[in-house]
Design a protein around this motif. Structure first.
Motif, PDB file in Angstrom:
ATOM      1  N   ALA A 169       0.871  -1.171   0.000  1.00 47.75           N
ATOM      2  CA  ALA A 169       0.000   0.000   0.000  1.00 47.75           C
ATOM      3  C   ALA A 169       0.909   1.222   0.000  1.00 47.75           C
ATOM      4  O   ALA A 169       1.964   1.209   0.640  1.00 47.75           O
ATOM      5  CB  ALA A 169      -0.906   0.021   1.230  1.00 47.75           C
ATOM      6  N   PRO A 170       0.544   2.281  -0.717  1.00 48.11           N
ATOM      7  CA  PRO A 170       1.408   3.460  -0.783  1.00 48.11           C
ATOM      8  C   PRO A 170       1.470   4.191   0.552  1.00 48.11           C
ATOM      9  O   PRO A 170       0.564   4.076   1.381  1.00 48.11           O
ATOM     10  CB  PRO A 170       0.741   4.325  -1.854  1.00 48.11           C
ATOM     11  N   ASP A 171       2.541   4.933   0.737  1.00 48.60           N
ATOM     12  CA  ASP A 171       2.633   5.826   1.884  1.00 48.60           C
ATOM     13  C   ASP A 171       1.513   6.862   1.791  1.00 48.60           C
ATOM     14  O   ASP A 171       1.196   7.337   0.693  1.00 48.60           O
ATOM     15  CB  ASP A 171       3.998   6.521   1.869  1.00 48.60           C
ATOM     16  N   PRO A 172       0.873   7.221   2.902  1.00 45.15           N
ATOM     17  CA  PRO A 172      -0.254   8.152   2.836  1.00 45.15           C
ATOM     18  C   PRO A 172       0.090   9.517   2.271  1.00 45.15           C
ATOM     19  O   PRO A 172      -0.745  10.149   1.604  1.00 45.15           O
ATOM     20  CB  PRO A 172      -0.733   8.246   4.285  1.00 45.15           C
ATOM     21  N   VAL A 173       1.295  10.000   2.515  1.00 46.78           N
ATOM     22  CA  VAL A 173       1.703  11.298   1.957  1.00 46.78           C
ATOM     23  C   VAL A 173       1.780  11.202   0.433  1.00 46.78           C
ATOM     24  O   VAL A 173       1.300  12.084  -0.286  1.00 46.78           O
ATOM     25  CB  VAL A 173       3.047  11.749   2.557  1.00 46.78           C
ATOM     26  N   THR A 174       2.358  10.115  -0.058  1.00 42.22           N
ATOM     27  CA  THR A 174       2.416   9.884  -1.504  1.00 42.22           C
ATOM     28  C   THR A 174       1.012   9.799  -2.099  1.00 42.22           C
ATOM     29  O   THR A 174       0.733  10.359  -3.167  1.00 42.22           O
ATOM     30  CB  THR A 174       3.179   8.587  -1.805  1.00 42.22           C
ATOM     31  N   ALA A 175       0.125   9.095  -1.396  1.00 42.44           N
ATOM     32  CA  ALA A 175      -1.242   8.937  -1.882  1.00 42.44           C
ATOM     33  C   ALA A 175      -1.970  10.277  -1.960  1.00 42.44           C
ATOM     34  O   ALA A 175      -2.702  10.539  -2.919  1.00 42.44           O
ATOM     35  CB  ALA A 175      -2.007   7.978  -0.979  1.00 42.44           C
ATOM     36  N   VAL A 176      -1.781  11.122  -0.965  1.00 43.96           N
ATOM     37  CA  VAL A 176      -2.401  12.455  -0.991  1.00 43.96           C
ATOM     38  C   VAL A 176      -1.952  13.217  -2.232  1.00 43.96           C
ATOM     39  O   VAL A 176      -2.767  13.815  -2.943  1.00 43.96           O
ATOM     40  CB  VAL A 176      -2.045  13.250   0.292  1.00 43.96           C
ATOM     41  N   ARG A 177      -0.668  13.183  -2.507  1.00 48.56           N
ATOM     42  CA  ARG A 177      -0.145  13.903  -3.669  1.00 48.56           C
ATOM     43  C   ARG A 177      -0.695  13.340  -4.970  1.00 48.56           C
ATOM     44  O   ARG A 177      -0.999  14.086  -5.907  1.00 48.56           O
ATOM     45  CB  ARG A 177       1.386  13.839  -3.654  1.00 48.56           C
ATOM     46  N   LEU A 178      -0.832  12.009  -5.047  1.00 49.33           N
ATOM     47  CA  LEU A 178      -1.360  11.388  -6.258  1.00 49.33           C
ATOM     48  C   LEU A 178      -2.827  11.755  -6.475  1.00 49.33           C
ATOM     49  O   LEU A 178      -3.252  12.016  -7.608  1.00 49.33           O
ATOM     50  CB  LEU A 178      -1.209   9.872  -6.183  1.00 49.33           C
ATOM     51  N   VAL A 179      -3.604  11.770  -5.399  1.00 51.62           N
ATOM     52  CA  VAL A 179      -5.020  12.147  -5.513  1.00 51.62           C
ATOM     53  C   VAL A 179      -5.132  13.583  -6.011  1.00 51.62           C
ATOM     54  O   VAL A 179      -5.940  13.887  -6.897  1.00 51.62           O
ATOM     55  CB  VAL A 179      -5.743  11.969  -4.165  1.00 51.62           C
ATOM     56  N   ARG A 180      -4.327  14.475  -5.461  1.00 47.14           N
ATOM     57  CA  ARG A 180      -4.333  15.869  -5.907  1.00 47.14           C
ATOM     58  C   ARG A 180      -3.916  15.963  -7.378  1.00 47.14           C
ATOM     59  O   ARG A 180      -4.519  16.706  -8.159  1.00 47.14           O
ATOM     60  CB  ARG A 180      -3.399  16.704  -5.042  1.00 47.14           C
ATOM     61  N   ALA A 181      -2.906  15.196  -7.772  1.00 46.68           N
ATOM     62  CA  ALA A 181      -2.452  15.214  -9.159  1.00 46.68           C
ATOM     63  C   ALA A 181      -3.544  14.735 -10.107  1.00 46.68           C
ATOM     64  O   ALA A 181      -3.612  15.167 -11.272  1.00 46.68           O
ATOM     65  CB  ALA A 181      -1.202  14.348  -9.314  1.00 46.68           C
ATOM     66  N   ALA A 182      -4.414  13.839  -9.609  1.00 45.38           N
ATOM     67  CA  ALA A 182      -5.520  13.319 -10.411  1.00 45.38           C
ATOM     68  C   ALA A 182      -6.737  14.232 -10.373  1.00 45.38           C
ATOM     69  O   ALA A 182      -7.797  13.878 -10.903  1.00 45.38           O
ATOM     70  CB  ALA A 182      -5.902  11.929  -9.918  1.00 45.38           C
ATOM     71  N   GLY A 183      -6.601  15.394  -9.749  1.00 44.46           N
ATOM     72  CA  GLY A 183      -7.726  16.328  -9.665  1.00 44.46           C
ATOM     73  C   GLY A 183      -8.724  15.977  -8.597  1.00 44.46           C
ATOM     74  O   GLY A 183      -9.805  16.564  -8.527  1.00 44.46           O
ATOM     75  N   GLY A 184      -8.372  15.021  -7.737  1.00 44.10           N
ATOM     76  CA  GLY A 184      -9.292  14.604  -6.685  1.00 44.10           C
ATOM     77  C   GLY A 184      -9.109  15.382  -5.400  1.00 44.10           C
ATOM     78  O   GLY A 184      -8.167  16.176  -5.255  1.00 44.10           O
ATOM     79  N   VAL A 185     -10.008  15.151  -4.476  1.00 49.96           N
ATOM     80  CA  VAL A 185      -9.986  15.833  -3.175  1.00 49.96           C
ATOM     81  C   VAL A 185      -9.760  14.768  -2.099  1.00 49.96           C
ATOM     82  O   VAL A 185     -10.634  13.944  -1.841  1.00 49.96           O
ATOM     83  CB  VAL A 185     -11.300  16.591  -2.924  1.00 49.96           C
ATOM     84  N   PRO A 186      -8.576  14.761  -1.454  1.00 49.40           N
ATOM     85  CA  PRO A 186      -8.253  13.727  -0.472  1.00 49.40           C
ATOM     86  C   PRO A 186      -8.754  14.048   0.936  1.00 49.40           C
ATOM     87  O   PRO A 186      -8.465  15.111   1.483  1.00 49.40           O
ATOM     88  CB  PRO A 186      -6.724  13.696  -0.510  1.00 49.40           C
ATOM     89  N   VAL A 187      -9.520  13.124   1.494  1.00 49.75           N
ATOM     90  CA  VAL A 187     -10.054  13.253   2.849  1.00 49.75           C
ATOM     91  C   VAL A 187      -9.692  11.978   3.613  1.00 49.75           C
ATOM     92  O   VAL A 187      -9.985  10.876   3.145  1.00 49.75           O
ATOM     93  CB  VAL A 187     -11.583  13.457   2.831  1.00 49.75           C
TER      94      VAL A 187
END
Length: 282
Positions: A169-187
């Protein structure tokens, strides 16, 4: 407005197809519901069609499985991301593949002591769904080893059991950045759910915030009262979006649709921060 932003279908570990989740949400009196299956968007088209049919607004999302370096599980809700974003999809695909390998190995280990097989587990997995421990739990229930999913997770499937196998599973910080890069909103989902196991400390939460974390799911049955107070203070300090959700899994959990809700103000903020590729379906 009755808004529930966290539900699961058979596309991951829920017990109802996406269309049935949407139907039940409408019957429960919800005005807006989010479908947030683990590490997949495969349920979106069916949910969208059902939402139009039942006259309910749909927020398309995903629950991204993450893990810290110390092995603490973190769940990150991603709302309205581009489903075709290569970076986020690669990470989720790797997680799904790892879950499959993990499920096979855990089945082998459990099968040495209890009457379950991989073929039995597969009977509980819908086509295209992400295989996970809930499917092993359902198999154990069917085999008469445990009474329900809760008992399975408290005993045989617990991380401290001899049958547990870790997965990627990805590191949560990495995942937040990926969601933002995909135009998503991370909660961040149920951040203080200590009943599920270890939770991350303030240092990890602040690192996620610095990376672009948009909000915290505070109103959730698994967050303690003390945890909710701590999270509310953190949200106020950093101007984070506050959400509340059921984390509905159908018959897989006791959670009921609409048992915790999100304000229309928070939904508007999520919409305003999204990249625009995947709007709320009304």
């Amino acid at each position: 407005m009755q808004i529930d932003l966290h539900t699961h279908s058979t596309a991951s570990d829920g017990t109802q197809p996406p269309a049935d989740v949407i139907r039940c949400a409408a019957e429960a009196g919800l005005d807006v519901v989010a479908l947030t299956d683990h590490d997949t968007t495969v349920g979106w088209p069916e949910a969208a069609e059902a939402a139009e049919r039942h006259g309910i607004a749909l927020v398309r999302g995903t629950e991204v499985s993450c893990q810290t370096e110390t092995g603490i599980s973190v769940h990150l809700l991603s709302y309205l991301q581009d489903p075709d974003h290569e970076g986020l999809n690669e990470v989720m695909e790797r997680a799904r593949t790892s879950r499959l390998t993990r499920a096979r190995r855990m089945t082998e280990l459990i099968g040495q002591d209890h009457p379950i097989t991989w073929e039995m587990v597969q009977e509980h997995v819908a086509d295209g769904a992400t295989v996970g421990r809930p499917h092993l739990a359902d198999t154990l229930v069917t085999a008469g080893v445990v009474a329900d999913r809760t008992e399975a997770f408290d005993t045989i499937l617990h991380p401290r059991s001899g049958y547990y196998v870790r997965h990627y599973a990805p590191d949560p910080v990495t995942a937040v950045r990926l969601v933002r890069a995909a135009g998503g909103v991370p909660v961040m989902a149920h951040p203080m759910a200590a009943v599920r196991g270890r939770v991350v400390g303030t240092e990890v939460l602040k690192a996620m915030i610095d990376a672009g974390l948009a909000g915290l799911e505070i109103a959730h049955r698994d967050n303690s009262e003390a945890g909710r107070a701590q999270l509310s203070e953190l949200a106020a300090q950093h101007d984070l979006i506050v959400t509340g959700s059921s984390d509905y899994h159908g018959a897989g959990k006791p959670n009921q649709l609409g048992e915790n809700l999100t304000s229309i103000h928070s939904l508007r903020r999520i919409e305003s921060e999204a990249g625009g590729a995947t709007p709320v379906l009304r």
